[in-house]
Scaffold this active site. Sequence first.
Site, short mmCIF file in Angstrom:
data_model
loop_
_atom_site.label_atom_id
_atom_site.label_comp_id
_atom_site.label_asym_id
_atom_site.label_seq_id
_atom_site.Cartn_x
_atom_site.Cartn_y
_atom_site.Cartn_z
N GLU A 1 58.42 89.81 33.33
CA GLU A 1 58.52 91.10 32.64
C GLU A 1 59.98 91.50 32.40
O GLU A 1 60.33 92.03 31.34
CB GLU A 1 57.80 92.20 33.43
N ASP B 1 58.69 83.26 30.26
CA ASP B 1 58.34 82.39 31.40
C ASP B 1 59.55 81.55 31.81
O ASP B 1 59.92 81.50 32.98
CB ASP B 1 57.19 81.44 31.02
#
Length: 359
Positions: free
Chosen positions: A231, A287
């Site tokens: 995030e 990611d």
Amino acid sequence: MSQIPARLFSPGLPAAGQDVVLLVEGKTLRILEPSRYLPERGIQLRRVGFDLKGLELAWDDGAGRHALQILDAQAAATLISALPPTLHEALAALALSGRKQRRARRLGWSALALFFATPLLMLGLFLAFADPIAGWIAERIPLEQERKLGEASFTQMKAELQLRDDSEGAQKLRELGQRLTQGSRYNYEFHLADKTEINAFALPGGIIVVHSGLIRATTRPEELAGVLAHEVQHVELRHGLKNIVKQLGLTGLWMFATGDIGSGLAGSAATQLLSLKFSRDAEREADAHGLDSLLRSGIDPRGMPDFFRILADKAGAPPAMLSTHPQSAEREQALRDKLASLPPVPAKPLGWQPWPPAL
Ligand SMILES: [Zn+2]
């Protein structure tokens, strides 16, 4: 002798002119009903009509200005071939100006076509290069603006989120968040929302919200760290901001193309913020960068693919995070492949007990 249908405009006649017949008799030009001769000198010729194939003969006399128009291309051609020699000079000038006039008119049409095609062209260009253009614009938006955008959106959803920022879980979130955001240009806020869905999201400017349901689904703090690292990278890479710029950019261009400026932009930025869906590429990027930040922070990075495994196993009832592409199993595999290609990094387990903390 030729008889040519024409329309006469003269003082005293209706403004729309009057149908007459033009007679060419040798060197003279005569109109029938009302019968009158055209002057031998001082007649000007001009091309008229939509395609400039008609002919106008105009002259002045004591009564005012008169014009005789032959709009039919065939009739005009007949007249031209029969014109008396007194008009040959005017005819030569006409041939010259006719070419210019036609060229000017062609240019006019091209300019008009370009004018209408340009917004569509721009729309096409924007669609083709939306990502780099949005990225370029987003990079030029000041941090405070980005922060304000995120805060406005957060204020809107705050009441519905049921924040538990005094809980032990929230304390752990902040602790992990601090480690993962060392040296960032953003000032982060980490919030815990009392919600059962397995979800977490980031708002532009550095506001990150994690649902208690997500923390309950983790088996150790490293998995939560993996989610946070992901995030945080959505913020660092300005994915939310780029999304909004992209949406507004297209809306703006669409309004420009259709002239529908009236529907307005008010509130749309906030709405789009709430319905953010990141692209496949953005998720992969978050990611990969998230994994790097775990490694930098000395947190065991395997928590990240481990949590994707947990999500993949819950695929029967996809939680909000799972509904986004690419699939969790695919993301898990990409992360494991990347970790396998790196030298093993020693990371001290966080070892926080009990886990999950009180939420
Ligand atoms: Zn994401």
